[in-house]
Design an enzyme around this catalytic site. Structure first.
Site, short mmCIF file in Angstrom:
data_model
loop_
_atom_site.label_atom_id
_atom_site.label_comp_id
_atom_site.label_asym_id
_atom_site.label_seq_id
_atom_site.Cartn_x
_atom_site.Cartn_y
_atom_site.Cartn_z
N LEU A 47 0.62 2.52 10.35
CA LEU A 47 1.63 3.43 9.82
C LEU A 47 2.80 2.63 9.26
CD1 LEU A 47 1.67 6.06 12.72
CD2 LEU A 47 0.68 6.33 10.44
N GLU A 70 -17.72 14.73 8.97
CA GLU A 70 -17.00 13.96 10.01
C GLU A 70 -17.95 13.59 11.14
OE1 GLU A 70 -13.85 12.60 10.89
OE2 GLU A 70 -14.91 12.18 12.74
N THR A 102 0.84 -1.20 0.00
CA THR A 102 0.00 0.00 0.00
C THR A 102 0.87 1.25 0.00
OG1 THR A 102 -1.62 -1.19 1.33
CG2 THR A 102 -1.80 1.21 1.30
N HIS A 118 19.71 28.98 14.63
CA HIS A 118 18.86 30.12 14.30
C HIS A 118 19.14 30.55 12.86
CE1 HIS A 118 16.68 33.89 14.69
NE2 HIS A 118 17.73 34.50 14.14
P1 FAD Z 1 0.76 -3.06 3.13
O1 FAD Z 1 1.59 -1.93 2.76
O2 FAD Z 1 -0.72 -2.94 2.98
O3 FAD Z 1 1.28 -4.30 2.26
C1 FAD Z 1 0.66 -5.53 2.27
C2 FAD Z 1 1.02 -6.26 1.00
O4 FAD Z 1 0.61 -7.60 1.11
C3 FAD Z 1 0.32 -5.71 -0.24
O5 FAD Z 1 1.26 -5.45 -1.25
C4 FAD Z 1 -0.63 -6.83 -0.65
O6 FAD Z 1 -0.81 -6.92 -2.05
C5 FAD Z 1 0.11 -8.04 -0.13
N1 FAD Z 1 -0.74 -9.19 0.12
C6 FAD Z 1 -1.88 -9.25 0.85
N2 FAD Z 1 -2.34 -10.51 0.93
C7 FAD Z 1 -1.46 -11.27 0.23
C8 FAD Z 1 -1.36 -12.65 -0.03
N3 FAD Z 1 -2.25 -13.53 0.47
N4 FAD Z 1 -0.34 -13.08 -0.81
C9 FAD Z 1 0.57 -12.21 -1.30
N5 FAD Z 1 0.55 -10.90 -1.06
C10 FAD Z 1 -0.45 -10.44 -0.30
N6 FAD Z 1 1.64 5.56 6.57
C11 FAD Z 1 2.65 6.34 6.99
O7 FAD Z 1 3.38 5.95 7.90
N7 FAD Z 1 2.91 7.55 6.41
C12 FAD Z 1 2.13 8.04 5.40
O8 FAD Z 1 2.39 9.13 4.91
C13 FAD Z 1 1.05 7.24 4.95
N8 FAD Z 1 0.28 7.68 3.94
C14 FAD Z 1 -0.74 6.88 3.50
C15 FAD Z 1 -1.54 7.36 2.47
C16 FAD Z 1 -2.58 6.60 2.00
C17 FAD Z 1 -3.45 7.13 0.88
C18 FAD Z 1 -2.81 5.30 2.54
C19 FAD Z 1 -3.91 4.43 1.99
C20 FAD Z 1 -2.02 4.81 3.56
C21 FAD Z 1 -0.98 5.61 4.06
N9 FAD Z 1 -0.17 5.19 5.11
C22 FAD Z 1 0.84 5.98 5.56
C23 FAD Z 1 -0.37 3.88 5.77
C24 FAD Z 1 0.65 2.87 5.22
O9 FAD Z 1 0.52 2.77 3.82
C25 FAD Z 1 0.43 1.52 5.87
O10 FAD Z 1 0.45 1.66 7.28
C26 FAD Z 1 1.53 0.54 5.47
O11 FAD Z 1 1.56 0.38 4.07
C27 FAD Z 1 1.32 -0.82 6.14
O12 FAD Z 1 2.32 -1.69 5.73
P2 FAD Z 1 2.12 -3.25 5.71
O13 FAD Z 1 3.42 -3.81 5.27
O14 FAD Z 1 1.55 -3.71 6.99
O15 FAD Z 1 0.99 -3.54 4.62
P1 NAD Z 2 -8.61 7.76 10.11
O1 NAD Z 2 -8.89 6.80 11.18
O2 NAD Z 2 -7.41 8.63 10.20
O3 NAD Z 2 -9.84 8.76 9.93
C1 NAD Z 2 -11.14 8.31 9.70
C2 NAD Z 2 -12.08 9.41 10.12
O4 NAD Z 2 -13.37 9.04 9.69
C3 NAD Z 2 -12.13 9.61 11.64
O5 NAD Z 2 -11.99 10.98 11.92
C4 NAD Z 2 -13.52 9.10 12.00
O6 NAD Z 2 -14.09 9.76 13.11
C5 NAD Z 2 -14.28 9.35 10.71
N1 NAD Z 2 -15.45 8.49 10.51
C6 NAD Z 2 -15.56 7.18 10.77
N2 NAD Z 2 -16.78 6.74 10.42
C7 NAD Z 2 -17.45 7.80 9.91
C8 NAD Z 2 -18.75 7.99 9.40
N3 NAD Z 2 -19.61 6.98 9.31
N4 NAD Z 2 -19.11 9.21 8.97
C9 NAD Z 2 -18.24 10.26 9.05
N5 NAD Z 2 -16.99 10.13 9.54
C10 NAD Z 2 -16.60 8.92 9.96
O7 NAD Z 2 -8.61 6.88 8.77
P2 NAD Z 2 -8.16 7.25 7.28
O8 NAD Z 2 -8.00 8.71 7.13
O9 NAD Z 2 -9.09 6.52 6.39
O10 NAD Z 2 -6.75 6.57 7.20
C11 NAD Z 2 -6.62 5.14 7.40
C12 NAD Z 2 -5.29 4.81 7.99
O11 NAD Z 2 -4.24 5.07 7.10
C13 NAD Z 2 -5.04 5.59 9.25
O12 NAD Z 2 -5.01 4.70 10.33
C14 NAD Z 2 -3.72 6.22 9.08
O13 NAD Z 2 -2.86 5.89 10.14
C15 NAD Z 2 -3.16 5.67 7.77
N6 NAD Z 2 -2.67 6.82 7.02
C16 NAD Z 2 -1.60 7.50 7.51
C17 NAD Z 2 -1.14 8.62 6.88
C18 NAD Z 2 0.01 9.36 7.45
O14 NAD Z 2 0.72 8.80 8.27
N7 NAD Z 2 0.27 10.59 7.05
C19 NAD Z 2 -1.76 9.07 5.73
C20 NAD Z 2 -2.86 8.38 5.26
C21 NAD Z 2 -3.29 7.24 5.91
#
Ligand code: FAD
Ligand code: NAD
Length: 467
Positions: free
Chosen positions: A320, A204, A41, A445
């Site tokens: 994260l 929200e 992801t 600074h």
């Molecule tokens: P993932 O990254 O979800 O990886 C899991 C992998 O497993 C995937 O590639 C999937 O295809 C594979 N997989 C699943 N099942 C199988 C299977 N059975 N066989 C083979 N492969 C499989 N986090 C941050 O810390 N900073 C950020 O700025 C941030 N921004 C984000 C922005 C967005 C839009 C989103 C959606 C998430 C963001 N996150 C961020 C969260 C972050 O992406 C996740 O916390 C992180 O990727 C989790 O890592 P993971 O290795 O657990 O799983």
């Molecule tokens: P989030 O948990 O950050 O926010 C979801 C929000 O949706 C909350 O404020 C919650 O109160 C609200 N909500 C829940 N149900 C609702 C409803 N029925 N109607 C209206 N509001 C509702 O989740 P996210 O923004 O989807 O992100 C998912 C995960 O991905 C997070 O856990 C985050 O840690 C990770 N992520 C991290 C980063 C980063 O580190 N910068 C960036 C993107 C995503």
């Protein structure tokens, strides 16, 4: 049949980091990924692409709103979304290729296909054509990550009712965008489109945005984003989201239980993510998931089957990338008999709006609930010379320290480059520094980091110099 010491399922930041650390420790390692590119992801549809679009849109926003004050005249300014998305795709490709390079460098076998557990030492890999192969392994690390969540009535159709994945590849800038969820994804991706000219309206459920962070941050960020054009509807419960063909209609109940409707061109559903275990075959070894869909683990990140570990978004805790990475290293080192350590209290959280939001340790609300006596030090970013020089004056830095011992318990900030600044607080807290320790350290600074020193001085005897 190939035999490995470790088989990692999933190549996100949890899985690929675990694989590298295992290989470094001399273990014969395989990693299974169902998609053609590695990185999960985070690299493909998360951290990296969202930050690429955040940076591009921020440049556009600055050119439109701030350049003239800097004395830079621009004419004919236009956002080219297609090019922004193409650049983002290039950033993803470079980053994913980098992971492939690291797998080769560390002699890790990459197996493309869906990995599923057959028994506690056998994994099946099924490729896109349905061809199956079996491998045997001494240990497994499950790192299958998470997928976007949604609630009944808001099922994404991926056309007008979209998740973050589609929001990262829109073909046109929507005139009006509704965002369900004022959390991290809603505010980051909402920012991208607000900066490019969309009217962004957030619905929200809670009574503040970013509700899990210190409430001061939600308040300040609301102010900042309203200036950027965001509209917020707090304490609204979404009931239904419809694609009307020409747009979207969202029906919600406000806090008085009155029905309210919202219309827009597109609706981003950003109400959290859920652990992903589809097709993993947990049942074949008697493993189950909890009521949040997560794989249960003990303090060693070991499942109920001792040679099977799980890490990252698929288990409890913050979703994260850096948390998943730390857990990957932790499990690799645990497997070879080392005694690694992870401090879950010190995992920083960042929201990449501009200015950025960053936080570590306890929030004020958590300290109150725990009955801890604490002091608050805070400092406004606008009082920093560096902030005025760069025109990034919004935000504040807040330090919470134990009232009796002065130990720093939490640091919360909104500031330009807060994502990087927060690391001073993380290091200080890892070494259990007091606010006085930070107040006595010489900071360069002019920098934003001076705000941390000033907030620490404010926490200790209210002796901040510049506010
Ligand atoms: P993932 O990254 O979800 O990886 C899991 C992998 O497993 C995937 O590639 C999937 O295809 C594979 N997989 C699943 N099942 C199988 C299977 N059975 N066989 C083979 N492969 C499989 N986090 C941050 O810390 N900073 C950020 O700025 C941030 N921004 C984000 C922005 C967005 C839009 C989103 C959606 C998430 C963001 N996150 C961020 C969260 C972050 O992406 C996740 O916390 C992180 O990727 C989790 O890592 P993971 O290795 O657990 O799983
Ligand atoms: P989030 O948990 O950050 O926010 C979801 C929000 O949706 C909350 O404020 C919650 O109160 C609200 N909500 C829940 N149900 C609702 C409803 N029925 N109607 C209206 N509001 C509702 O989740 P996210 O923004 O989807 O992100 C998912 C995960 O991905 C997070 O856990 C985050 O840690 C990770 N992520 C991290 C980063 C980063 O580190 N910068 C960036 C993107 C995503």
């Amino acid at each position: 049949m190939s035999t490995y010491d470790i088989t990692v399922i999933g190549s996100g930041p949890g899985g690929y980091v675990a694989a590298i650390r295992c290989a470094q420790l001399g273990l014969k390692t395989a990693i299974i990924e169902k998609y053609d590119t590695l990185g999960g992801t985070c690299l493909n549809v998360g951290c990296i692409p969202s930050k690429a679009l955040l940076d591009s849109s921020e440049h556009f926003h600055n050119a439109k709103h701030n350049f003239s004050e800097h004395g830079i005249e621009v004419s004919g300014l236009k956002a080219n979304l297609e090019q922004m998305i193409a650049r983002k795709a290039d950033v993803i490709a470079q980053t994913c290729n980098g992971i492939k390079f690291l797998m080769d460098k560390n002699k890790i076998d990459v197996l493309t296909g869906v990995g599923s557990i057959v028994d506690k030492t056998t994994v099946k890999v099924t490729d896109k054509e349905g061809k199956e192969s079996l491998i045997t392994t001494k240990n497994m690390i499950l790192a299958t990550g998470s997928k976007p969540n949604f609630f009944p009535g808001m099922e994404p159709d991926k056309k007008r009712i979209i998740t973050s994945t589609e929001a990262l590849k829109l073909t046109e800038i929507p005139k009006r965008m509704l965002v369900i969820g004022g959390g991290v994804i809603g505010l980051e991706l909402g920012s991208v489109y607000a900066r490019l000219g969309s009217e962004v309206e957030v619905i929200e459920f809670a009574d503040t945005i970013i509700p899990t962070m210190d409430r001061t941050l939600g308040k300040e960020l609301t102010r900042v984003l309203k200036k950027e054009g965001f509209k917020f509807n707090l304490q609204h419960r979404v009931q239904k989201v419809e694609n009307t063909g020409k747009g979207v209609k969202v029906t919600a109940l406000n806090k008085k239980d009155d029905e309210v409707t919202f219309e827009a061109d597109i609706c981003l559903v950003a109400v959290g993510r859920k652990a992903y275990t589809d097709g993993l075959g947990l049942e074949n070894v008697g493993l189950t998931v909890n009521n949040r869909g997560q794989i249960e683990v003990n303090d060693h990140l070991q499942t109920a089957v001792p040679n099977i570990y799980a890490i990252g978004d698929v288990i409890r805790g913050a979703m994260l990338a850096h948390k998943a990475e730390e857990e990957g290293v932790f499990v690799a080192e645990t497997i070879v008999g080392q005694k690694p350590h992870m401090n879950y209290n010190l995992i920083p959280g960042v929201v990449y709006t501009w200015p950025e939001v960053a936080s570590v340790g306890k929030t004020e609300e958590e300290l109150v609930a725990a009955g801890v006596e604490f002091k608050v030090g805070s400092f406004p970013i606008k009082a920093l010379g560096r902030a005025r020089a760069s025109m990034d004056t919004a935000g504040l830095i807040k330090i919470l320290a134990d009232k009796n011992t002065d130990e720093v318990l939490g640091v919360h900030m909104i500031a330009a480059r807060a994502a990087d600044l927060i690391m001073e607080a993380v290091v200080a807290m890892e070494y259990r520094a007091s606010a006085e320790d930070i107040a006595r350290i010489c900071h360069p600074h002019p920098t934003y980091s001076e705000g941390i020193k000033e907030a620490a001085m404010d926490a200790t005897e209210k002796r901040s110099i510049h506010a």
